[in-house]
Enzyme design. Sequence first.
Site, PDB file in Angstrom:
ATOM      1  N   ASP A   1     -54.738  22.595 -97.008  1.00 40.12           N
ATOM      2  CA  ASP A   1     -54.206  22.789 -95.671  1.00 40.12           C
ATOM      3  C   ASP A   1     -53.565  21.462 -95.259  1.00 40.12           C
ATOM      4  O   ASP A   1     -53.875  20.408 -95.833  1.00 40.12           O
ATOM      5  CB  ASP A   1     -55.363  23.167 -94.736  1.00 40.12           C
ATOM      6  CG  ASP A   1     -54.960  23.176 -93.278  1.00 40.12           C
ATOM      7  OD1 ASP A   1     -53.892  23.723 -92.967  1.00 40.12           O
ATOM      8  OD2 ASP A   1     -55.723  22.632 -92.460  1.00 40.12           O
TER       9      ASP A   1
ATOM     10  N   ASP B   1     -52.470  20.495 -91.459  1.00 39.35           N
ATOM     11  CA  ASP B   1     -52.903  20.019 -90.146  1.00 39.35           C
ATOM     12  C   ASP B   1     -54.418  19.850 -90.079  1.00 39.35           C
ATOM     13  O   ASP B   1     -55.177  20.747 -90.460  1.00 39.35           O
ATOM     14  CB  ASP B   1     -52.455  20.990 -89.051  1.00 39.35           C
ATOM     15  CG  ASP B   1     -50.941  21.084 -88.948  1.00 39.35           C
ATOM     16  OD1 ASP B   1     -50.275  20.080 -89.249  1.00 39.35           O
ATOM     17  OD2 ASP B   1     -50.429  22.149 -88.566  1.00 39.35           O
TER      18      ASP B   1
ATOM     19  N   ASP C   1     -59.745  23.059 -92.990  1.00 41.54           N
ATOM     20  CA  ASP C   1     -60.715  22.946 -91.899  1.00 41.54           C
ATOM     21  C   ASP C   1     -60.864  24.214 -91.073  1.00 41.54           C
ATOM     22  O   ASP C   1     -61.785  24.322 -90.265  1.00 41.54           O
ATOM     23  CB  ASP C   1     -60.292  21.819 -90.944  1.00 41.54           C
ATOM     24  CG  ASP C   1     -59.045  22.190 -90.163  1.00 41.54           C
ATOM     25  OD1 ASP C   1     -59.140  22.338 -88.929  1.00 41.54           O
ATOM     26  OD2 ASP C   1     -57.975  22.342 -90.776  1.00 41.54           O
TER      27      ASP C   1
END
Length: 296
Positions: free
Chosen positions: A90, A92, A249
């Site tokens: 991922d 961001d 996250d």
Amino acid sequence: MEGLVNSRIIPIRTSCRRHYSVFLPTFSLQLRNKNLNKGQVWMMRRPKSLDSVAASIQPLEASTTGNTDNRQPSKEVLELWRSADAVCFDVDSTVCVDEGIDELAEFCGAGKAVAEWTARAMGGSVPFEQALSARLSLFKPSLAQVQDFLDKRPPRISPGIEELVKKLMARNTDVYLISGGFRQMINPVASILGIPQENIFANQLLFGSSGEFLGFDANEPTSRSGGKATAVQQIRKVKGYKALVMIGDGATDLEARKPGGANLFICYAGVQHRESVAAKANWLVFSFTDLITALE
């Protein structure tokens, strides 16, 4: 295969600006002209879509719901991590220390309202496509604003990510960036890390002929809930990876651990600790140093 790994970009501007900081330079948008509803839309050419596929190797599920021991990886988790032939990150709050859309919104004067929607989307409480559309409608960035943002706000990458990516590549492990953010903002990050642009799966902002905001490309798999899982399945089908790891996250990253997708989900909580996501991870880490050490 060709549609996935050989997407071609036709730039409208070739200049780039170097920022003298701890980060490498931010690059100008690379765009192409495409007709949409008789208007002109500036966007980048996307890889041809592929059908989602079924798995031949089952993913490794977390041992229990609400797992409290996953900061210490099991032997099976470590073996999968060390043997992975592909790792998907991922962007961001994982590769970067912020949420790109939140930063762009703040730059355009709508930071607080957009950040609230981002928190809901990453927690999984609303469909991702609904949150994406709602956030963009709050500030509708123009092409000029996006270019100005890229020129003035170089990427802020997470500590240890450069070393981790280099170590993975040295082991002949392929690295991908899978993001619900925007390709225009992720290309500079990929350049810093040495990740080829064909290994980026992300969304696309659309602009009219005068640079006005039109929306986003809903054909990108990452523009909707389950999209990261679809992208990972496509990658795995085309490349034939035996072991693939997803690191992120948010709830959309966790979704990638499914048949035909990621075998392993590692939750990186060094920026945002989303407890509902972390509890279901195979491995919870707060520093990329843990992952680097485990490869040695």
